[in-house]
Structures are given as structure tokens and as C-alpha cells.
Write an enzyme that holds these catalytic residues in place. Structure first.
Site, PDB file in Angstrom:
ATOM      1  N   VAL A  61       0.899  -1.468  -0.064  1.00  0.00           N
ATOM      2  CA  VAL A  61       0.031   0.025   0.115  1.00  0.00           C
ATOM      3  C   VAL A  61       0.806   0.898  -0.241  1.00  0.00           C
ATOM      4  O   VAL A  61       0.371   2.389  -0.403  1.00  0.00           O
ATOM      5  CB  VAL A  61      -1.208  -0.197   1.160  1.00  0.00           C
ATOM      6  CG1 VAL A  61      -1.678   0.915   0.947  1.00  0.00           C
ATOM      7  CG2 VAL A  61      -1.777  -1.336   0.898  1.00  0.00           C
ATOM      8  N   GLY A  64       2.496   1.535  -3.688  1.00  0.00           N
ATOM      9  CA  GLY A  64       1.114   1.798  -4.405  1.00  0.00           C
ATOM     10  C   GLY A  64       0.590   3.400  -3.712  1.00  0.00           C
ATOM     11  O   GLY A  64       0.280   4.316  -5.029  1.00  0.00           O
ATOM     12  N   GLU A  65       0.568   4.037  -2.807  1.00  0.00           N
ATOM     13  CA  GLU A  65       0.543   5.302  -2.822  1.00  0.00           C
ATOM     14  C   GLU A  65       1.208   6.224  -3.090  1.00  0.00           C
ATOM     15  O   GLU A  65       1.130   7.091  -3.000  1.00  0.00           O
ATOM     16  CB  GLU A  65       0.507   5.349  -0.662  1.00  0.00           C
ATOM     17  CG  GLU A  65      -0.616   7.055  -0.668  1.00  0.00           C
ATOM     18  CD  GLU A  65      -1.321   7.403   0.722  1.00  0.00           C
ATOM     19  OE1 GLU A  65      -1.378   8.106   1.079  1.00  0.00           O
ATOM     20  OE2 GLU A  65      -1.345   5.695   1.517  1.00  0.00           O
ATOM     21  N   SER A  66       2.752   6.618  -3.377  1.00  0.00           N
ATOM     22  CA  SER A  66       3.804   6.919  -2.922  1.00  0.00           C
ATOM     23  C   SER A  66       3.835   6.973  -4.680  1.00  0.00           C
ATOM     24  O   SER A  66       3.713   8.087  -5.315  1.00  0.00           O
ATOM     25  CB  SER A  66       5.123   6.411  -3.030  1.00  0.00           C
ATOM     26  OG  SER A  66       5.506   5.888  -1.144  1.00  0.00           O
TER      27      SER A  66
END
Length: 150
Positions: A61, A64-66
Site C-alpha cells: 500500500v 502504491g500510494e507513493s
């Protein structure tokens, strides 16, 4: 009309100038491709595992968020800031060694919202996690100005 990133912006240079942040550095993330239409990063499994040796779901996560947030900020362009408002992930496999690779592509690029899908695969190309992030785009001034007083 909102000013978005010019087509001639080198995304990797832009990301290097901006920095990926201390957490991305600690986790060993490396951006290898970075445009508004596609961003790719790798991250080692080692150092990002659960106690039993599997890649930690939270590490997927964070990766992915980065990617999704940085992509939204590149798209937003000068004077605008993209901030995450929703993220979800489905983990379908656990990497145990080597590198994972994340590929981020836009699902929606709007005036005030972006949605990106990030697919994370292991060294054998098997999907390990699918992440979707929604970012809200704000003017920098409104994102940093104090609240009005009555």
C-alpha cells in the site's frame, strides 16, 4: 482551465527534485519510469516483510500510494497539490524474496480528482496486489492558507 504538467516535463527529474520522502527511502523504493500516463517503481522484499517472511500488505500500500500520489501531483502541475482522499488494496499473492514492481496507470484524470490503479507484481510477473487511490487536486494557496476567521 487548470494548468497540468507540460508534455515535455521529465517526470523522473521532477520526482528526483521533489524527493520521494523519508518512508520511500527507508523502504528502498526506486522509480524507473515516471510520466503522467505511466509510472513504475521497484522495492525490495527484504526489509519490508511480516515476521513470517512474507511481504507486508502495508508495504504494498505504501508503494502504491507513493506512486499514485506522485503521479497525481505531476499531473496537477505548478501551483496545484494532489492529496490522497481514498485508498484500497486487494492482496492476491505474497512475495517472499527479490523485488516487487509496481505499475501505476491513471483511471481518471479530472480537474479536481484523479484515480490511479497500481498493480504490484513479483519477480516472476505474478500479481501480488492491486491498489486504487483517489487524490483531490487543490490550489497550493488553498491547501496551505489558514482558515478564515469570523
Amino acid at each position: 482551465m487548470t494548468e497540468h504538467a507540460p508534455a515535455n516535463v521529465n517526470g523522473l527529474e521532477w520526482a528526483a527534485r521533489r524527493g520521494l520522502g523519508a518512508l520511500a527511502d527507508k523502504m528502498g523504493m526506486r522509480f524507473t519510469e515516471f510520466t503522467v500516463d505511466r509510472a513504475v517503481a521497484t522495492m525490495p522484499v527484504e526489509g519490508n516483510t511480516q515476521p513470517v517472511g512474507l511481504m507486508h500488505g502495508g508495504a504494498y500500500v505504501v508503494l502504491g500510494e507513493s506512486l499514485g500520489s506522485m503521479s497525481a501531483n505531476l499531473y496537477a502541475g505548478p501551483g496545484r497539490l494532489a492529496v490522497g482522499v481514498d485508498i484500497n488494496a486487494t492482496h492476491t499473492r505474497s512475495a517472499t524474496s527479490g523485488l516487487v514492481t509496481a505499475v501505476c496507470t491513471p483511471v481518471h484524470l479530472g480537474r479536481s480528482l484523479t484515480v490511479h490503479e497500481i498493480v504490484v507484481t513479483d519477480d516472476q510477473g505474478r500479481r501480488c496486489s492491486t491498489i486504487r487511490i483517489t487524490n483531490m487536486i487543490k490550489d497550493v494557496e488553498s491547501a496551505t492558507s489558514p482558515a478564515p476567521t469570523a
